[in-house]
Design an enzyme around this catalytic site. Sequence first.
Site, short mmCIF file in Angstrom:
data_model
loop_
_atom_site.label_atom_id
_atom_site.label_comp_id
_atom_site.label_asym_id
_atom_site.label_seq_id
_atom_site.Cartn_x
_atom_site.Cartn_y
_atom_site.Cartn_z
N HIS A 64 26.77 81.90 -85.30
CA HIS A 64 27.82 82.58 -86.08
C HIS A 64 28.68 83.44 -85.16
O HIS A 64 29.91 83.42 -85.24
CB HIS A 64 27.21 83.48 -87.16
CG HIS A 64 26.59 82.73 -88.29
ND1 HIS A 64 27.32 81.87 -89.09
CD2 HIS A 64 25.33 82.71 -88.79
CE1 HIS A 64 26.53 81.35 -90.01
NE2 HIS A 64 25.31 81.84 -89.84
N LEU B 227 15.25 82.27 -99.04
CA LEU B 227 15.58 82.85 -97.75
C LEU B 227 16.96 82.39 -97.26
O LEU B 227 17.69 83.13 -96.64
CB LEU B 227 14.51 82.51 -96.71
CG LEU B 227 14.81 83.11 -95.33
CD1 LEU B 227 13.66 83.96 -94.83
CD2 LEU B 227 15.16 82.04 -94.31
N THR C 160 22.19 82.93 -86.15
CA THR C 160 23.01 84.14 -86.04
C THR C 160 23.86 84.09 -84.77
O THR C 160 25.03 84.47 -84.77
CB THR C 160 22.11 85.39 -86.00
OG1 THR C 160 21.26 85.36 -87.15
CG2 THR C 160 22.91 86.67 -86.02
N CYS D 270 19.51 81.34 -82.09
CA CYS D 270 19.33 81.41 -83.54
C CYS D 270 20.64 81.07 -84.23
O CYS D 270 21.71 81.11 -83.60
CB CYS D 270 18.90 82.83 -83.87
SG CYS D 270 18.71 83.17 -85.62
ZN LIG Z 1 16.94 84.79 -85.22
#
Ligand SMILES: [Zn+2]
Length: 346
Positions: A47, A266, A44, A42
Amino acid sequence: MQGTMKAIVKTTAAPGAELRTVPIPSVGPRDVLIKVKATSICGTDLHIYNWDQWSQSRVNPPRVMGHEFSGDIVEVGRDVVDLSPGDFVSAESHAVCGTCYQCRTGQGHVCRSYSILGVDHDGCFAEYVAVPAASVWRNDPATPPDVASIQDPLGNAIHTALSGEIIGRTVLVSGSGVIGLCAIAVAKAVGASTIFATDVNDYRLGLARKLGADVPLKAGRDDVLAEVMKRTDGLGVDVVLEMSGAAPALKTSLTALRNGGRISLLGVPSRPVEVDLANDIIFKGITVQGITGRRIWDTWYTMRALLASGRLDIAPVITHRFKLDEFQKGYALMQSGSCGKVVLFP
Ligand SMILES: [Zn+2]
Ligand SMILES: [Zn+2]
């Protein structure tokens, strides 16, 4: 279960991650242990891999990464009553507290103290993952493991797209990353009319068309506003699903939205964004919605029904598949942006 397993671990407070052999997680009385079949990377995770400002403030290495997966339960805790070994499951990655005002009034998706798998505790980029039974979602056994592993972003897309009227409406999906691509497929499946999709990346615009976008537009090259106005008789779109978090895209989206329309946000901007409240929101009488996570568990039931209906096919969102050991290839692809979902198989 005793023993060790392979896992992708954020070992130190610096960019990167390593494949390590670590103990199989222990199972608390209200947890289940799951043998991971498929797990997807993902934004995330990127990151955390890149060790950006947000990760530095949130993640405490060493941490097994990853929060999107599907797999089979192999062990259940002493107090778990409704799940059994052999169940094919995924999990809501936001473990909510269950006791705050929001959790107690049906708004668990905006829980005041939730924790995230692979961020606040050890995640699923591994052969096994332990999660609270309360976070587990039982999958339809007919759902392929890779598709079942991407229900987190699909759930985001469903929550965003279905937060207002959409049947027969013109829709602009602003940003065709994974969640944007899922949103295109959802809008199409539930009967939206013309679907516009934007992105800065040609590869992703190709995927957008595959998933049902009628008018893919390249931000920065095509005149998005002119195309929208031309194909909506100068009215503007009924609905915007903003997935990019990019300030110029937000400006275009607000201008392309018709008076009285709905914009659901979003995409997360990395810094505060200036908005012309008077002209773009107040005088147009539009509805602006902040969207985060998935409604627990409303979104998941809707998702199960849409997947089972056969009308929603999100398989084309998955563009690359690697063994867990080859995770560096997955991260490199994610950095390039020329991919949809990258799925890893332990
Ligand atoms: Zn995710
Ligand atoms: Zn809560």
